[in-house]
Design a protein around this motif. Structure first.
Motif, PDB file in Angstrom:
ATOM      1  N   GLN A  51      -3.538 -40.641 -30.879  1.00 31.39           N
ATOM      2  CA  GLN A  51      -3.257 -40.102 -29.477  1.00 31.39           C
ATOM      3  C   GLN A  51      -2.929 -38.550 -29.664  1.00 31.39           C
ATOM      4  N   SER A  52      -1.837 -38.193 -30.564  1.00 30.28           N
ATOM      5  CA  SER A  52      -1.445 -36.923 -30.674  1.00 30.28           C
ATOM      6  C   SER A  52      -2.687 -35.928 -31.112  1.00 30.28           C
ATOM      7  N   LEU A  53      -3.516 -36.518 -31.928  1.00 29.80           N
ATOM      8  CA  LEU A  53      -4.661 -35.614 -32.107  1.00 29.80           C
ATOM      9  C   LEU A  53      -5.647 -35.546 -31.100  1.00 29.80           C
ATOM     10  N   TYR A  54      -5.765 -36.558 -30.333  1.00 27.15           N
ATOM     11  CA  TYR A  54      -6.652 -36.323 -29.215  1.00 27.15           C
ATOM     12  C   TYR A  54      -6.295 -35.278 -28.293  1.00 27.15           C
ATOM     13  N   LEU A  55      -4.772 -35.445 -28.144  1.00 22.54           N
ATOM     14  CA  LEU A  55      -3.954 -34.320 -27.244  1.00 22.54           C
ATOM     15  C   LEU A  55      -4.246 -33.032 -27.675  1.00 22.54           C
ATOM     16  N   ALA A  56      -3.801 -32.994 -29.083  1.00 26.39           N
ATOM     17  CA  ALA A  56      -3.851 -31.516 -29.433  1.00 26.39           C
ATOM     18  C   ALA A  56      -5.123 -30.751 -29.409  1.00 26.39           C
ATOM     19  N   TYR A  57      -6.319 -31.574 -30.013  1.00 24.19           N
ATOM     20  CA  TYR A  57      -7.592 -30.860 -29.988  1.00 24.19           C
ATOM     21  C   TYR A  57      -8.478 -30.928 -28.961  1.00 24.19           C
ATOM     22  N   LEU A  58      -8.307 -32.330 -28.237  1.00 21.54           N
ATOM     23  CA  LEU A  58      -9.334 -32.579 -26.894  1.00 21.54           C
ATOM     24  C   LEU A  58      -8.793 -32.509 -25.782  1.00 21.54           C
ATOM     25  N   GLY A  59      -7.367 -32.461 -25.759  1.00 20.09           N
ATOM     26  CA  GLY A  59      -6.434 -32.463 -24.196  1.00 20.09           C
ATOM     27  C   GLY A  59      -6.838 -33.666 -23.421  1.00 20.09           C
ATOM     28  N   ARG A  60      -6.885 -34.764 -24.170  1.00 18.11           N
ATOM     29  CA  ARG A  60      -7.264 -35.734 -23.459  1.00 18.11           C
ATOM     30  C   ARG A  60      -6.824 -37.224 -23.977  1.00 18.11           C
TER      31      ARG A  60
END
Ligand SMILES: [Zn+2]
Length: 485
Positions: free
Chosen positions: A11-20
């Protein structure tokens, strides 16, 4: 801060790079890769950071924009210029690669940023695990960035009432003539009634019940079943005058009457003793609540509040405290049912990361709704969620952004309310052991705002941080100025 499990890593990677939040299939895929050791965490990071979606987004950003976007994606706030410059200089000098920045920011995060990220990860994870791939929305909000004014609340209720499933009725008015509404969903034989914001400065429950109404009016199988089996009566923000005064305080007014009370200075949650009926002219708000209770005779009444910040027995921060009626003159069967309902809520919250339920230290005062309505034959639960301290800080003019925490708390309450409604709907609540309620850990000591976010906390964290202490202090000073003045 360390990420606690593979779901948080993904989830942290989705937040960081995709904002979702991760979509459900994406989450399952990457968790599988990690758990079966087909990919390391670093390889998952490279794959997500180099995805076409991420590169299309990153290609539009210079280093300042990139830093800003990470502050928003991770911590749900606008960074100060010093923070932007600090990280952007390291990116531009080549000391830090772009794909190293998210981890460094997490390592250097101060207490409030850590809390915000943890809150967003919990909300994202719950969403990814409960939405279908078809229904997944790339724009699903992961924070609550706005508290509705009274006018906005009435507009939202009006919009909700356009659903066939919701009946909206004005059932009273406040001392200052603001309407008090009751929104009713469902036609089932069991009745759940929920009241929020008897204290004007405790607004999060109101946002949660609006989300609940939206859900109940929807087309999901779960909502349809609840509408057939339950009648759910919601009275949001029964102290609108107090909330308006809290908003005035946030806008800088001083000397206004305490927003806790109604505009006659009455503590509404002290007007419920059936043996000492309260003058409805002094407290028309609670008179309207009592009138709705008398009309619907709910099987369970939930009274939703925000409390200050407390720890649980094990030292962790409590998110929510719960208590049933405790006056000795209340029918024991009714207390037992209330305890079963508390257990049902506890169990429903078990599937949510940002939950730490504790037992509220109840007293036997007959005037509070939990006991007063209990004396009158209604099973009740008090739900005291964290958040009052934060609202108080806002009223004092502290420039803080609590939208990530508020989003996680609102979702927690939503899960608890849907959980008890479903347990009443299926009858499973009747099979629960009421004694389990006594095993909910006790609410322990209060935690001051300074202890939670103050400079001591920042320094303690800096010592554990892989960053140079002085660099983190530099950021800490910036953050102190931005947040604590
Ligand atoms: Zn309260």
């Amino acid at each position: 801060m360390g990420l606690q499990n593979n779901a948080e890593i993904v989830q942290s990677l989705y937040l960081a790079y995709l904002g979702r939040a991760a979509d459900p299939e994406g989450l399952i895929y990457w968790l599988g890769q990690l758990e079966e050791e087909r990919a390391s965490a670093n390889q998952v990071k490279q794959a997500i950071a180099n995805s076409s979606e991420a590169t299309a987004h990153l290609a539009l950003l210079d280093s300042d924009d990139y830093v800003r976007s990470l502050y928003h994606h991770y911590f749900e706030r606008e960074p100060g210029s010093l923070e932007v410059n600090y990280w952007a200089e390291r990116l531009e000098s080549g000391n830090l690669a772009w794909d190293e920045l998210p981890d460094c920011m997490v390592d250097a995060a101060c207490a409030q940023d850590q809390e915000a990220l943890r809150a967003k990860l919990s909300v994202a994870n719950y969403y990814s695990q409960h939405v279908t791939q078809n229904d997944y929305d790339i724009k699903q909000p992961l924070a609550l960035d706005h508290l509705q004014s009274n006018e906005e609340l009435y507009a939202t209720l009006g919009r909700l009432a356009e659903h066939e499933a919701i009946t909206l009725e004005q059932v009273g008015e406040s001392v200052e003539g603001m309407p008090l509404y009751s929104a009713v969903v469902g036609t089932g034989p069991k009745t759940l009634m929920i009241v929020t914001q008897q204290h004007g400065d405790e607004p999060l429950g109101t946002e949660a019940v609006l989300g609940l109404l939206e859900y109940l009016a929807g087309e999901s199988a779960g909502a349809q079943t609840l509408r057939e089996t339950m009648t759910i009566v919601v009275m949001p923000r029964v102290n609108p005058d107090g909330f308006a005064r809290w908003q005035e305080q946030v806008a800088g007014s001083e000397g206004v009457l305490d927003p806790r009370y109604n505009s006659n200075g009455i503590e509404l949650n002290g007007t419920y003793d059936p043996n000492q009926p309260y003058d409805p002219d002094l407290a028309p708000e609670s008179a309207a609540v009592r009138q709705q209770v008398a009309h619907y005779r709910p099987d369970l009444f939930l009274d939703i509040h925000n409390q200050n910040t407390y720890r649980s027995e094990d030292g962790s921060l409590a998110t929510l405290s719960i208590m049933w009626p405790t006056n000795e003159n209340i029918d024991p069967a009714l207390i037992e049912f209330s305890q079963r309902a508390a257990v049902a809520i506890d169990q429903a919250l078990g599937e949510y990361d940002h939950d730490n339920l504790t037992r509220y230290p109840g007293n036997d005062v007959p005037g509070i709704s939990r006991n007063g309505l209990g004396l009158d034959g209604t099973a009740t639960l008090l739900l005291e969620q964290r958040g009052l301290q934060e609202m108080d800080q806002l009223a004092q003019g502290t420039e803080l952004d609590f939208s990530a925490l508020a989003g996680a708390l609102t979702l927690e309450l939503w899960i608890g309310m849907v959980g008890i409604a479903e347990a009443m709907s299926t009858g499973s609540v009747d099979t629960l052991d009421p004694l389990l309620a006594l095993q909910i850990p006790e609410r322990a000591e209060a935690v001051s705002f300074e202890a939670l976010y103050g400079s001591d906390q920042l320094l303690a964290f800096a010592e554990q941080s892989p960053m140079m202490l002085e660099e983190t202090q530099l950021l800490g000073i910036q953050q102190d100025e931005a947040w604590l003045i």
